[in-house]
Design a protein around this motif. Structure first.
Motif, PDB file in Angstrom:
ATOM      1  N   THR A   1       0.861  -1.119  -0.086  1.00 33.26           N
ATOM      2  CA  THR A   1      -0.311   0.295   0.114  1.00 33.26           C
ATOM      3  C   THR A   1       0.750   0.932   0.427  1.00 33.26           C
ATOM      4  N   LEU A   2       2.382   0.954   0.335  1.00 40.19           N
ATOM      5  CA  LEU A   2       2.855   2.389   0.341  1.00 40.19           C
ATOM      6  C   LEU A   2       3.465   3.096  -1.374  1.00 40.19           C
ATOM      7  N   ALA A   3       3.529   4.308  -1.116  1.00 36.35           N
ATOM      8  CA  ALA A   3       3.881   5.169  -2.352  1.00 36.35           C
ATOM      9  C   ALA A   3       4.585   4.627  -2.268  1.00 36.35           C
ATOM     10  N   ARG A   4       4.819   4.346  -4.021  1.00 35.95           N
ATOM     11  CA  ARG A   4       7.018   4.337  -3.823  1.00 35.95           C
ATOM     12  C   ARG A   4       7.109   6.295  -4.524  1.00 35.95           C
ATOM     13  N   PRO A   5       8.021   6.348  -5.071  1.00 38.85           N
ATOM     14  CA  PRO A   5       9.607   5.442  -4.422  1.00 38.85           C
ATOM     15  C   PRO A   5       9.804   4.885  -2.885  1.00 38.85           C
ATOM     16  N   LEU A   6      10.489   3.536  -2.495  1.00 35.81           N
ATOM     17  CA  LEU A   6      10.231   4.382  -1.388  1.00 35.81           C
ATOM     18  C   LEU A   6      12.403   4.224  -0.782  1.00 35.81           C
ATOM     19  N   THR A   7      12.280   5.095  -0.302  1.00 36.90           N
ATOM     20  CA  THR A   7      14.581   4.875   0.127  1.00 36.90           C
ATOM     21  C   THR A   7      14.881   5.152   1.908  1.00 36.90           C
ATOM     22  N   LEU A   8      15.652   4.178   1.068  1.00 39.11           N
ATOM     23  CA  LEU A   8      16.201   3.544   2.452  1.00 39.11           C
ATOM     24  C   LEU A   8      17.281   4.235   2.941  1.00 39.11           C
ATOM     25  N   ALA A   9      17.386   4.903   3.758  1.00 38.42           N
ATOM     26  CA  ALA A   9      18.614   5.725   4.175  1.00 38.42           C
ATOM     27  C   ALA A   9      19.421   6.102   5.277  1.00 38.42           C
ATOM     28  N   ILE A  10      21.189   5.908   5.512  1.00 39.45           N
ATOM     29  CA  ILE A  10      22.048   5.993   6.345  1.00 39.45           C
ATOM     30  C   ILE A  10      22.869   7.183   7.502  1.00 39.45           C
ATOM     31  N   GLU A  11      22.244   7.004   7.988  1.00 44.17           N
ATOM     32  CA  GLU A  11      22.866   8.154   9.117  1.00 44.17           C
ATOM     33  C   GLU A  11      24.116   7.894  10.096  1.00 44.17           C
ATOM     34  N   THR A  12      25.150   7.834   9.420  1.00 40.26           N
ATOM     35  CA  THR A  12      26.520   7.958  10.008  1.00 40.26           C
ATOM     36  C   THR A  12      27.634   9.414  10.509  1.00 40.26           C
ATOM     37  N   SER A  13      27.689   9.754  10.381  1.00 38.67           N
ATOM     38  CA  SER A  13      27.723  11.547  10.308  1.00 38.67           C
ATOM     39  C   SER A  13      28.404  11.391  11.808  1.00 38.67           C
ATOM     40  N   CYS A  14      28.108  11.576  13.257  1.00 36.90           N
ATOM     41  CA  CYS A  14      29.339  11.677  14.315  1.00 36.90           C
ATOM     42  C   CYS A  14      28.822  10.238  15.178  1.00 36.90           C
ATOM     43  N   ASP A  15      27.603  10.056  16.536  1.00 39.09           N
ATOM     44  CA  ASP A  15      27.537   9.034  17.351  1.00 39.09           C
ATOM     45  C   ASP A  15      26.019   8.612  17.168  1.00 39.09           C
ATOM     46  N   ASP A  16      25.493   8.957  16.182  1.00 40.21           N
ATOM     47  CA  ASP A  16      24.262   7.966  15.845  1.00 40.21           C
ATOM     48  C   ASP A  16      24.351   7.031  14.824  1.00 40.21           C
ATOM     49  N   THR A  17      23.796   5.904  14.815  1.00 37.67           N
ATOM     50  CA  THR A  17      23.705   4.682  13.955  1.00 37.67           C
ATOM     51  C   THR A  17      22.413   4.503  13.513  1.00 37.67           C
TER      52      THR A  17
ATOM     53  N   PHE B   1      21.911   5.676  -5.916  1.00 40.55           N
ATOM     54  CA  PHE B   1      22.386   6.438  -4.783  1.00 40.55           C
ATOM     55  C   PHE B   1      22.209   7.516  -4.862  1.00 40.55           C
ATOM     56  N   TYR B   2      22.701   8.184  -3.715  1.00 37.09           N
ATOM     57  CA  TYR B   2      21.881   9.952  -3.668  1.00 37.09           C
ATOM     58  C   TYR B   2      23.380  10.003  -2.072  1.00 37.09           C
ATOM     59  N   GLY B   3      24.217  10.252  -2.252  1.00 38.21           N
ATOM     60  CA  GLY B   3      25.319  10.470  -1.122  1.00 38.21           C
ATOM     61  C   GLY B   3      24.653  12.338  -0.317  1.00 38.21           C
ATOM     62  N   VAL B   4      24.303  12.212   0.455  1.00 42.90           N
ATOM     63  CA  VAL B   4      23.470  13.266   1.359  1.00 42.90           C
ATOM     64  C   VAL B   4      24.236  14.397   1.964  1.00 42.90           C
ATOM     65  N   HIS B   5      23.978  15.505   1.630  1.00 35.59           N
ATOM     66  CA  HIS B   5      24.110  16.443   2.891  1.00 35.59           C
ATOM     67  C   HIS B   5      24.176  16.623   4.023  1.00 35.59           C
TER      68      HIS B   5
ATOM     69  N   MET C   1      15.678  11.822   7.827  1.00 31.90           N
ATOM     70  CA  MET C   1      16.036  13.187   7.354  1.00 31.90           C
ATOM     71  C   MET C   1      16.749  13.229   5.811  1.00 31.90           C
ATOM     72  N   ILE C   2      17.684  12.180   6.127  1.00 36.46           N
ATOM     73  CA  ILE C   2      18.091  12.013   5.068  1.00 36.46           C
ATOM     74  C   ILE C   2      17.202  11.475   4.181  1.00 36.46           C
ATOM     75  N   ALA C   3      16.377  10.554   3.998  1.00 25.59           N
ATOM     76  CA  ALA C   3      15.791  10.463   2.819  1.00 25.59           C
ATOM     77  C   ALA C   3      15.022  10.653   2.364  1.00 25.59           C
TER      78      ALA C   3
ATOM     79  N   ASP D   1      13.941   1.239  -3.443  1.00 28.31           N
ATOM     80  CA  ASP D   1      13.636   1.587  -4.777  1.00 28.31           C
ATOM     81  C   ASP D   1      15.082   3.630  -5.137  1.00 28.31           C
ATOM     82  N   ILE D   2      15.342   3.726  -3.984  1.00 26.19           N
ATOM     83  CA  ILE D   2      15.901   4.831  -3.978  1.00 26.19           C
ATOM     84  C   ILE D   2      17.054   4.370  -2.461  1.00 26.19           C
ATOM     85  N   VAL D   3      18.377   4.814  -2.745  1.00 21.76           N
ATOM     86  CA  VAL D   3      19.337   4.546  -1.197  1.00 21.76           C
ATOM     87  C   VAL D   3      19.914   5.848  -0.949  1.00 21.76           C
TER      88      VAL D   3
END
Ligand code: KG4
Ligand code: ZN
Length: 352
Positions: free
Chosen positions: A5-21, A114-118, A323-325, A82-84
């Motif tokens: 039932t989810l709207a595409r695209p699905l974005t899977l995001a990862i944030e590891t810039s400091c001390d939170d995984t 793939f999106y490398g996000v600021h 927020m990265i997604a 669909d997006i990483v």
């Protein structure tokens, strides 16, 4: 199951810039389907701040559990993305490399963009995330954004997705001075939220200085930090002793004065910008956007000026991957095809 039932695209995001995984899944309408954050507080606390190598090792160790916590309840696996996206900077390079490499590897294996996000672009868009399960309203074409974190304090103008820096700090970031003053008082890391909590019980009384700006437009927090430390030293010379677990009233009053001046500077710059270059919407984000006084003061400022205020929801003020997604989704919506596999991790990257 849910995925149907989810709207595409699905974005899977990862944030590891400091001390939170962190790992998150956001759907094509900006709904946060999952957002899991594993804090490394316990690992860094003995050192009073973040130790870069420990952060990198912790990201590597925590990622399997964090991604499982985000994906499993949805019945999703990485191949459903669909997006990483992953944060590429600014931040601790060793820490960034963990998330960036994971994100690239997943996207590469799946043949997905793939999106490398600021990191700050993530914060900047975060006030528009949908947290109530409904679709996120499309962010306006043009707005002003105040991003206040442990590493940055800046005002941006956003126009059609393009970001322009309008003011930034010349020295310390606001979150950083909260942490440093708290550390000087013996408070445990991260000191910012504790300073805020103690300031709630203090009386600001005699104000601390707010640096003035005339033709140029900037933030500056190192003078405020020094002024607060000088006041603290005077109290100590007068015989005051500080129990960090229960600071005496003069310390609470000092923290209230410090916080009032720190917030007053933000409101002053926002107000000056509004007079010079009127805007109708202000988005406020970053870890320091959790500050109680900032939330009250900026709301009353916006109220008096008919400015539509978007304050980041408390649960997305600190670092997170939703927020990265969402930032990657904004780029995708503007037909940005994503980054090449060679995109690198950077400790400093200008934004706008
Ligand atoms: O955005 P963030 O999670 O990480 C960075 O990108 O830096 O921000 C963390 C910063 C830290 O300096 C922390 O002490 C500060 O935000 N912070 C606060 C509050 N909550 C977090 N500072 C003042 N008042 C708060 N309530
Ligand atoms: Zn941040």
């Amino acid at each position: 199951m849910l995925a149907m039932t989810l709207a595409r695209p699905l974005t899977l995001a990862i944030e590891t810039s400091c001390d939170d995984t962190a790992c998150a899944v956001v759907d094509g309408e900006g709904r946060v389907l999952a957002s899991s954050v594993s804090s490394q507080l316990a690992a860094h606390r003995p050192y009073g701040g973040v130790v870069p190598e420990i952060a990198s090792r912790e990201h590597l160790a925590n990622w399997p559990a964090v991604s499982t916590a985000a994906l499993s309840p949805l019945g999703l696996a990485p191949r459903d993305a669909d997006i990483v996206a992953a944060t590429r900077g600014p931040g601790l390079v060793g820490a960034l490399l963990v998330g960036l490499s994971l994100g690239k590897a997943i996207a590469y294996a799946l043949g997905k963009p793939f999106y490398g996000v600021h990191h700050l672009e993530g914060h900047l868009w975060s006030p528009f995330l949908s947290t109530n399960g409904g679709p996120a309203a499309a962010p306006p074409e043009s707005f002003a954004a105040l991003v206040v974190s442990g590493g940055h304090t800046a005002l941006y103008g956003v126009d059609g997705g393009a970001v322009t820096t309008l003011a930034e700090t010349r020295d310390d970031a606001m979150g950083e001075v909260f942490d440093k003053l708290g550390k000087r008082l013996g408070l445990p890391y991260p000191q910012g939220p504790l300073v805020d909590k103690l300031a709630e019980t203090g009386d600001a009384g005699e104000p601390l200085p707010v640096p003035r700006v005339e033709a140029e437009f900037f933030f500056s927090y190192s003078g405020l930090k020094s002024a607060a430390i000088r006041r603290l030293e005077a109290l100590e010379r007068a015989g005051l002793t500080v129990d960090p677990a229960d600071p005496p009233q003069p310390i609470r009053d000092l923290l209230a004065a410090f916080r009032a001046a720190a917030v007053a500077q933000l409101v002053d710059r926002v107000d000056r910008l509004h007079k010079k270059r009127p805007f109708t919407l202000l988005a406020v984000s970053g870890g320091v956007a959790a500050n109680r006084l900032l939330r009250r003061e900026i709301a009353s400022w916006a109220d008096g000026r008919n400015v539509d205020l978007r304050l980041v929801p408390l649960s997305y003020a600190g670092d997170n991957a939703a927020m990265i997604a969402f930032a990657a989704l904004q780029r995708h919506r503007r037909s940005d095809p994503g980054d090449p596999w060679t995109v690198e991790a950077e400790s400093r990257i200008p934004l706008g």
